[in-house]
Design a protein around this motif. Structure first.
Motif, PDB file in Angstrom:
ATOM      1  N   UNK A 162       0.839  -1.195   0.000  1.00 45.83           N
ATOM      2  CA  UNK A 162       0.000   0.000   0.000  1.00 45.83           C
ATOM      3  C   UNK A 162       0.873   1.243   0.000  1.00 45.83           C
ATOM      4  N   UNK A 163       1.950   1.220   0.789  1.00 51.83           N
ATOM      5  CA  UNK A 163       2.866   2.357   0.823  1.00 51.83           C
ATOM      6  C   UNK A 163       3.499   2.560  -0.550  1.00 51.83           C
ATOM      7  N   UNK A 164       3.892   1.470  -1.220  1.00 53.72           N
ATOM      8  CA  UNK A 164       4.463   1.563  -2.559  1.00 53.72           C
ATOM      9  C   UNK A 164       3.452   2.130  -3.554  1.00 53.72           C
ATOM     10  N   UNK A 165       2.189   1.699  -3.427  1.00 58.27           N
ATOM     11  CA  UNK A 165       1.142   2.219  -4.302  1.00 58.27           C
ATOM     12  C   UNK A 165       0.946   3.717  -4.082  1.00 58.27           C
ATOM     13  N   UNK A 166       0.945   4.139  -2.828  1.00 56.98           N
ATOM     14  CA  UNK A 166       0.774   5.561  -2.530  1.00 56.98           C
ATOM     15  C   UNK A 166       1.939   6.372  -3.074  1.00 56.98           C
ATOM     16  N   UNK A 167       3.147   5.856  -2.924  1.00 54.18           N
ATOM     17  CA  UNK A 167       4.326   6.543  -3.455  1.00 54.18           C
ATOM     18  C   UNK A 167       4.234   6.646  -4.968  1.00 54.18           C
ATOM     19  N   UNK A 168       3.860   5.564  -5.621  1.00 53.23           N
ATOM     20  CA  UNK A 168       3.719   5.560  -7.085  1.00 53.23           C
ATOM     21  C   UNK A 168       2.625   6.532  -7.515  1.00 53.23           C
ATOM     22  N   UNK A 169       1.546   6.569  -6.748  1.00 52.75           N
ATOM     23  CA  UNK A 169       0.441   7.479  -7.062  1.00 52.75           C
ATOM     24  C   UNK A 169       0.884   8.939  -6.931  1.00 52.75           C
ATOM     25  N   UNK A 170       1.645   9.256  -5.885  1.00 55.92           N
ATOM     26  CA  UNK A 170       2.148  10.618  -5.701  1.00 55.92           C
ATOM     27  C   UNK A 170       3.097  11.002  -6.837  1.00 55.92           C
ATOM     28  N   UNK A 171       3.975  10.072  -7.236  1.00 53.60           N
ATOM     29  CA  UNK A 171       4.890  10.335  -8.340  1.00 53.60           C
ATOM     30  C   UNK A 171       4.111  10.609  -9.623  1.00 53.60           C
ATOM     31  N   UNK A 172       3.070   9.823  -9.842  1.00 48.00           N
ATOM     32  CA  UNK A 172       2.244   9.993 -11.033  1.00 48.00           C
ATOM     33  C   UNK A 172       1.559  11.363 -11.015  1.00 48.00           C
ATOM     34  N   UNK A 173       1.027  11.749  -9.850  1.00 52.96           N
ATOM     35  CA  UNK A 173       0.373  13.057  -9.723  1.00 52.96           C
ATOM     36  C   UNK A 173       1.360  14.186  -9.990  1.00 52.96           C
ATOM     37  N   UNK A 174       2.568  14.076  -9.453  1.00 57.44           N
ATOM     38  CA  UNK A 174       3.589  15.107  -9.685  1.00 57.44           C
ATOM     39  C   UNK A 174       3.951  15.188 -11.163  1.00 57.44           C
ATOM     40  N   UNK A 175       4.089  14.023 -11.811  1.00 59.83           N
ATOM     41  CA  UNK A 175       4.422  14.001 -13.235  1.00 59.83           C
ATOM     42  C   UNK A 175       3.303  14.635 -14.046  1.00 59.83           C
ATOM     43  N   UNK A 176       2.052  14.299 -13.715  1.00 57.97           N
ATOM     44  CA  UNK A 176       0.917  14.880 -14.430  1.00 57.97           C
ATOM     45  C   UNK A 176       0.883  16.399 -14.250  1.00 57.97           C
ATOM     46  N   UNK A 177       1.187  16.855 -13.026  1.00 64.50           N
ATOM     47  CA  UNK A 177       1.201  18.294 -12.759  1.00 64.50           C
ATOM     48  C   UNK A 177       2.315  18.976 -13.572  1.00 64.50           C
ATOM     49  N   UNK A 178       3.504  18.359 -13.612  1.00 64.57           N
ATOM     50  CA  UNK A 178       4.611  18.920 -14.395  1.00 64.57           C
ATOM     51  C   UNK A 178       4.258  18.957 -15.883  1.00 64.57           C
TER      52      UNK A 178
END
Length: 174
Positions: A129-145
């Motif tokens: 779950x922690x890995x999924x949350x980290x991956x989700x945050x990375x994805x959100x940051x990439x989408x924002x960039x």
């Protein structure tokens, strides 16, 4: 004998009780199973005078249930009890427990061993779950960039378009 008497209010003449359990825990949550196995069980159904009629009936019901739910090949009553949740709010899957009890009795006997099937990554709030949350945050940051870059590119295109138009008209009038 004391254990079964305390919880089931029956006396056992013989039998061997084994408990196999695996549980993984992290961050206040846990997931796992317990697998109680009773081999060679014999419930005391003697008509002792100090027993009430209700106690005698209950002993008969428990003995009958033990007989029906015993795997004849392994002479055992067993089930697998899935458990999970938070430490202050545990949950047991009753239907899976009943299904496992019936499977042991009529289809395939449960093995008196650990299954090595519980992993920390299966625990809600665990590593997966922690890995999924980290991956989700990375994805959100990439989408924002990417969104910011697209907006900047649009602005550049508008500027370039005005320059090109101006340049085109300047050439034309010359």
């Amino acid at each position: 004998n004391d254990f079964l008497f305390a919880y089931a209010k029956v006396k056992v003449n013989k039998g061997t009780f084994g408990l196999y359990s695996e549980i993984a825990a992290k961050g206040g949550s846990f997931k796992g199973y317990s697998k109680p196995i009773i081999k060679d069980i014999e419930i005391d159904r003697s008509a002792q005078e100090d027993k009430t009629l209700l106690q005698k009936l209950w002993a008969g019901v428990v003995a009958g249930a033990a007989w029906v739910l015993t795997n004849s090949e392994k002479d055992q009553v067993a089930t697998k009890i899935p458990i999970e949740g938070k430490f202050n709010q545990p949950s047991v899957d009753i239907w899976s427990t009943i299904g496992s009890l019936l499977k042991n009795a009529f289809i395939q006997a449960l093995s008196p061993s650990f299954e090595e099937a519980v992993h920390i990554s299966d625990v809600p709030g665990g590593k997966a779950v922690a890995d999924e949350k980290t991956a989700e945050k990375k994805k959100e940051k990439k989408e924002e960039k990417d969104k910011i870059k697209k907006e900047e590119d649009k602005k550049e295109d508008k500027k370039d378009g005005k320059k090109k138009k101006k340049h085109f008209w300047q050439r034309r009038s010359a």
